[in-house]
Design an enzyme around this catalytic site. Structure first.
Site, PDB file in Angstrom:
ATOM      1  N   GLU A  93      -2.786  -6.931  -3.469  1.00  0.00           N
ATOM      2  CA  GLU A  93      -1.970  -7.712  -2.557  1.00  0.00           C
ATOM      3  C   GLU A  93      -2.757  -8.838  -1.908  1.00  0.00           C
ATOM      4  OE1 GLU A  93       0.510  -3.720  -1.368  1.00  0.00           O
ATOM      5  OE2 GLU A  93       0.209  -5.258   0.132  1.00  0.00           O
ATOM      6  N   CYS A 120      -9.008   4.803   4.793  1.00  0.00           N
ATOM      7  CA  CYS A 120      -8.526   3.636   4.043  1.00  0.00           C
ATOM      8  C   CYS A 120      -7.678   4.052   2.854  1.00  0.00           C
ATOM      9  CB  CYS A 120      -9.706   2.797   3.578  1.00  0.00           C
ATOM     10  SG  CYS A 120      -9.221   1.413   2.537  1.00  0.00           S
ATOM     11  N   CYS A 353      -3.791  -6.368   7.257  1.00  0.00           N
ATOM     12  CA  CYS A 353      -4.966  -6.512   6.406  1.00  0.00           C
ATOM     13  C   CYS A 353      -5.753  -5.220   6.353  1.00  0.00           C
ATOM     14  CB  CYS A 353      -5.865  -7.604   6.943  1.00  0.00           C
ATOM     15  SG  CYS A 353      -5.542  -9.168   6.185  1.00  0.00           S
TER      16      CYS A 353
HETATM   17  N1  SAH Z   1     -14.157  -3.290   1.866  1.00  0.00           N
HETATM   18  C1  SAH Z   1     -14.338  -4.217   2.923  1.00  0.00           C
HETATM   19  C2  SAH Z   1     -13.187  -5.178   3.076  1.00  0.00           C
HETATM   20  C3  SAH Z   1     -11.809  -4.622   2.890  1.00  0.00           C
HETATM   21  S1  SAH Z   1     -11.273  -3.471   4.127  1.00  0.00           S
HETATM   22  C4  SAH Z   1     -14.615  -3.509   4.232  1.00  0.00           C
HETATM   23  O1  SAH Z   1     -14.485  -2.285   4.286  1.00  0.00           O
HETATM   24  O2  SAH Z   1     -14.999  -4.174   5.179  1.00  0.00           O
HETATM   25  C5  SAH Z   1     -10.976  -4.566   5.483  1.00  0.00           C
HETATM   26  C6  SAH Z   1     -10.908  -3.902   6.835  1.00  0.00           C
HETATM   27  O3  SAH Z   1      -9.746  -3.086   6.955  1.00  0.00           O
HETATM   28  C7  SAH Z   1     -12.100  -3.000   7.106  1.00  0.00           C
HETATM   29  O4  SAH Z   1     -12.656  -3.228   8.366  1.00  0.00           O
HETATM   30  C8  SAH Z   1     -11.467  -1.653   7.015  1.00  0.00           C
HETATM   31  O5  SAH Z   1     -12.211  -0.749   7.736  1.00  0.00           O
HETATM   32  C9  SAH Z   1     -10.085  -1.877   7.571  1.00  0.00           C
HETATM   33  N2  SAH Z   1      -9.160  -0.790   7.251  1.00  0.00           N
HETATM   34  C10 SAH Z   1      -9.169   0.002   6.174  1.00  0.00           C
HETATM   35  N3  SAH Z   1      -8.198   0.934   6.239  1.00  0.00           N
HETATM   36  C11 SAH Z   1      -7.538   0.721   7.403  1.00  0.00           C
HETATM   37  C12 SAH Z   1      -6.441   1.362   8.050  1.00  0.00           C
HETATM   38  N4  SAH Z   1      -5.820   2.400   7.514  1.00  0.00           N
HETATM   39  N5  SAH Z   1      -6.039   0.876   9.250  1.00  0.00           N
HETATM   40  C13 SAH Z   1      -6.667  -0.191   9.778  1.00  0.00           C
HETATM   41  N6  SAH Z   1      -7.705  -0.827   9.224  1.00  0.00           N
HETATM   42  C14 SAH Z   1      -8.149  -0.378   8.041  1.00  0.00           C
HETATM   43 FE1  SF4 Z   2     -13.839   1.313   2.718  1.00  0.00          FE
HETATM   44 FE2  SF4 Z   2     -13.200  -1.313   2.645  1.00  0.00          FE
HETATM   45 FE3  SF4 Z   2     -13.285   0.153   0.381  1.00  0.00          FE
HETATM   46 FE4  SF4 Z   2     -11.349   0.589   2.135  1.00  0.00          FE
HETATM   47  S1  SF4 Z   2     -11.660  -1.278   0.982  1.00  0.00           S
HETATM   48  S2  SF4 Z   2     -12.600   2.151   1.054  1.00  0.00           S
HETATM   49  S3  SF4 Z   2     -12.413   0.214   4.066  1.00  0.00           S
HETATM   50  S4  SF4 Z   2     -14.998  -0.304   1.731  1.00  0.00           S
END
Ligand code: SAH
Ligand code: SF4
Length: 383
Positions: A93, A120, A353
């Protein structure tokens, strides 16, 4: 007939080398780049200042192809979401978030993610595949084509190339969608370079943000290769808790991660690192955690962005309530740390996001079920 070489995969150097193999000079590569990225062209026939013979040569060998839009949705607050087909039954997405002073596109870099953070939805699906550079930059290319106003006031989404002077729709890009960008570095780097290139999107380094769960060696590489704004997903003030929430922490624990942040600051376009901190009720959101954080980050120049957890099916975690988030933010602020709380946007289209949930396996059903406004099948927006 379109050829097979997808020009969306090339940054300036890649495009120049490929043109060389055709026996064409670098300025031709630059012209074509401008047509594709500044004007949103997908057809070589549109490139009116390029000799017909070269246009024909390009059409035989190359194409401009972003991931096809499967579905898209718009929320009353202006947020938009696209579900994109990245092949082999996988979808990712992209989310557009307009605000009064900026318009941000949140893009994905992988289908699924191997880091497997507990909170996540993407991580819970496991890793499926890396996106190509074309699929990454293609999210920005496609969104600009859909959103940028044309000189005549019509949307550009019917395959017309807009005028070069057209105002850009998107002012900021964040790599905060599905996937860990630094685990797909080789495809992400040319995409970042295109975002910054004046012959492509011309965004300033401060307006492009890579978000990472903390791959220390790649943070150092990014500092050398393409220092854009950096957001680090911290989520916990100590190694014991962080290793539970973000398994990457077992490999690169906090002392190493924070040292990498300090090194990054010497190259960063902004004079601070953004620490993202997801607010999980009863897990990482107490006053004690906030005070521990202040000690932990010490004098690292940083800002905190508190993210209310977005629940998803199958997760046993809960979002901290609004008062808890305010109190937590208050402690950090008193400790001298600039702290913001992320507003949740577009929740009606499941577009927050980092919460690009459920879109991978079983994608159409899941996405449709989870979206409370209907996602309509796309009318061929991407070439
Ligand atoms: N992988 C990278 C970027 C993508 S995730 C990272 O982890 O930074 C982007 C952001 O969304 C991260 O800060 C992650 O912790 C947050 N995120 C993931 N799952 C989430 C959820 N269920 N609710 C709110 N934020 C979330
Ligand atoms: Fe963790 Fe970012 Fe990967 Fe989700 S997308 S599993 S927050 S590293």
């Amino acid at each position: 007939m379109m050829g097979d070489v997808n020009l969306l995969n090339f940054d300036r150097d890649g495009m120049t080398s490929w043109f060389e193999t055709l026996g064409e000079r670098p300025f031709r590569a630059r012209q074509v780049m401008r047509w594709i990225h500044r004007r949103g062209a997908a057809e070589f026939g549109q490139m009116s200042d390029i000799a017909r013979s070269l246009r024909e040569k390009l059409a035989r060998g190359a194409c401009v192809r972003a991931a096809p839009v499967l579905r898209s949705g718009a929320s009353p607050d202006g947020t938009r979401k696209w579900l994109l087909d990245v092949g082999q039954g996988e979808a990712v997405e992209a989310v557009y978030i307009p605000e009064p002073d900026r318009a941000t596109l949140c893009i994905s870099t992988q289908a699924g993610c191997a880091v497997n953070c507990r909170f996540c939805a993407t991580g819970m699906q496991g890793f499926s595949r890396n996106l190509t550079t074309a699929q990454i930059i293609g999210q920005l290319w496609m969104a600009e084509r859909e959103l940028r106003p044309r000189a005549d006031g019509q949307p550009t989404n019917v395959g017309h190339a807009g005028p070069e002077s057209a105002t850009r729709a998107i002012s900021n890009v964040v790599l905060m969608g599905m996937g860990e960008p630094l685990q797909n570095y080789d495809a992400v780097l040319p995409a970042l370079r295109l975002m910054l290139d004046d012959d492509a999107y011309g965004l300033s380094r401060r307006r492009v943000t890579v978000s990472t769960s903390g791959m220390v060696p790649m943070i150092d590489r990014l500092a050398r290769d393409c220092p854009v704004a950096l957001a680090v997903s911290l989520h916990a003030p100590n190694d014991a808790l962080r290793s539970e929430l973000v398994p990457m922490n077992r490999k690169y624990p906090l002392p190493e991660l924070l040292a990498a942040c300090v090194r990054y600051l010497r190259h960063a376009p902004r004079d601070f690192i953004t620490f993202e901190y997801i607010m999980l009720a009863g897990v990482n959101d107490s006053d004690r955690h906030a005070r521990e954080l202040i000690k932990r980050v010490g004098d690292i120049s940083c800002k905190f962005n508190l993210i209310p957890f977005n629940p998803f099916p199958g997760s046993d975690l809960r979002r901290s309530d609004a008062q808890r988030v305010r109190d937590f933010a208050g402690i950090l602020t008193e400790g001298g740390i600039v702290t913001t709380v992320r507003r949740t946007r577009g929740e009606d289209i499941d577009a927050a996001c980092g919460q690009l949930a459920g879109a991978v396996r079983d994608r159409t059903d899941v996405a449709a079920r989870r979206a409370s406004i209907p996602l309509v099948p796309a009318v061929s927006t991407a070439a």
